[in-house]
Enzyme design. Structure first.
Site, short mmCIF file in Angstrom:
data_model
loop_
_atom_site.label_atom_id
_atom_site.label_comp_id
_atom_site.label_asym_id
_atom_site.label_seq_id
_atom_site.Cartn_x
_atom_site.Cartn_y
_atom_site.Cartn_z
N ASN A 9 31.57 39.99 34.35
CA ASN A 9 31.52 39.53 35.74
C ASN A 9 30.10 39.82 36.25
OD1 ASN A 9 31.77 39.07 38.47
ND2 ASN A 9 33.13 40.82 38.85
N LYS A 11 28.90 39.00 39.04
CA LYS A 11 28.89 39.19 40.51
C LYS A 11 27.74 38.37 41.12
CE LYS A 11 30.78 43.75 39.75
NZ LYS A 11 31.19 45.00 40.33
N HIS A 93 39.61 40.14 42.80
CA HIS A 93 38.69 41.26 42.55
C HIS A 93 38.63 42.13 43.81
CE1 HIS A 93 35.08 43.55 41.72
NE2 HIS A 93 35.21 43.20 40.44
N GLU A 95 36.30 43.55 45.24
CA GLU A 95 35.20 43.24 46.16
C GLU A 95 35.54 42.03 47.03
OE1 GLU A 95 32.06 43.12 43.23
OE2 GLU A 95 32.26 45.29 42.95
N GLU A 163 41.72 47.35 37.40
CA GLU A 163 40.40 47.85 37.81
C GLU A 163 40.57 48.86 38.95
OE1 GLU A 163 37.07 45.04 36.59
OE2 GLU A 163 37.68 44.44 38.60
N GLY A 169 31.59 50.24 39.28
CA GLY A 169 30.18 50.44 39.62
C GLY A 169 29.81 51.87 39.92
N SER A 209 33.34 50.50 35.14
CA SER A 209 32.34 51.34 34.46
C SER A 209 32.52 51.38 32.94
CB SER A 209 32.34 52.75 35.04
OG SER A 209 31.92 52.71 36.39
C1 PEP Z 1 33.86 44.77 37.98
O1 PEP Z 1 33.27 44.55 39.01
O2 PEP Z 1 34.79 44.02 37.64
C2 PEP Z 1 33.46 45.92 37.19
C3 PEP Z 1 34.31 46.37 36.30
O3 PEP Z 1 32.22 46.44 37.43
P1 PEP Z 1 31.50 47.63 36.61
O4 PEP Z 1 31.73 47.38 35.15
O5 PEP Z 1 30.06 47.52 36.97
O6 PEP Z 1 32.14 48.89 37.04
#
Ligand code: PEP
Length: 249
Positions: A9, A11, A93, A95, A163, A169, A209
């Protein structure tokens, strides 16, 4: 047998020049055992799809509007994303849920629209840190699954991404026991709702992460069928290492 999925992703990151990462990824991993997907910003979908054609990298989108068309300035329908070359779309998601106030009903409507347009959907669920601290994780996941996942799905067109919001992040991840508990729970909920055939075919990704350094131990957890990767998907070397770990799992 579920085909593992490494989904990136991007973003709100990436300009046309960054498509070189796709060339590098395809060159380093020309025939991965796992399915490989990148969801770039919508501005790059058609460029990336053209560039990736014939190679191992599929292209997806990060969100879609639930309507087929109409007066929704700035939004994109699922059919438009498919037309641009997307074969998957991420919905729900955290976000999007936080920044755009999207709730389970919105996510379910988006997922329905995506499926109607022939896209596969990756439905994201996950608890906040406060919810985990209050021991509410499984209740939250249960509610999000019930509210966000539409009824008419197959083992092929639905993917769930677990998630934890607090792991996205941040560089923090749940323990492997915590990941396993949630993934086993999601599998059981899917089987209870859709029956064993569909429930056992849906892939369940872990996201939050994931890095080259922790991918192997995460992919060894039961019912982890791959990863949804944010930051570490931006560079071919990092994402390639995660794909290699998934291929080995
Ligand atoms: C995400 O935004 O779906 C995500 C898993 O981000 P990150 O791997 O940067 O934690």
């Amino acid at each position: 047998m579920r085909v593992k999925l490494a989904a990136g992703n991007w973003k709100m990151n990436g300009l046309a020049a960054d498509l070189a990462e796709i060339d590098a990824l395809a060159a380093a991993h020309p025939a991965p055992r796992s399915e490989v997907l990148i969801c770039p910003p919508a501005t790059l979908i058609s460029l990336m799809a053209a560039r990736a054609a014939g190679g191992p990298v599929k292209v997806g989108a990060q969100c879609c509007h639930p309507a087929e068309s109409g007066a929704h300035t700035g939004d994109l329908s699922a059919a438009m994303l498919a037309d641009a070359g997307a074969s998957y779309v991420i919905v729900g998601h955290s976000e999007r849920r936080a920044d755009h106030g999207e709730g389970d009903d919105d996510v379910r409507a988006q997922a329905r629209a995506a499926l109607a347009a022939g896209l596969r959907v990756i439905v994201c669920v996950g608890e906040t840190e406060a919810q985990r601290d209050a021991s509410n994780t499984l209740d939250i996941i249960s509610g999000q699954l019930a509210g966000s996942v539409p009824d008419l799905v197959t083992g092929d067109n639905l993917v769930i991404a677990y998630e934890p919001v607090w792991a996205i992040g941040t560089g923090r991840t749940p323990t492997t026991d915590q990941i396993g508990e949630v993934h086993d729970f999601i599998r059981a909920r899917l089987e209870a709702r859709f029956g064993a055939g569909v429930g056992r075919s849906v892939r369940i990704l872990y996201g939050g992460s994931v890095k080259p350094g922790n991918a192997t131990e995460i992919f060894a957890v039961s019912n982890v069928d791959g990863a949804l990767v944010g930051g570490a998907s931006l560079k071919a070397t990092d994402f390639g290492a995660i794909i290699a770990a998934l291929d080995e799992a």
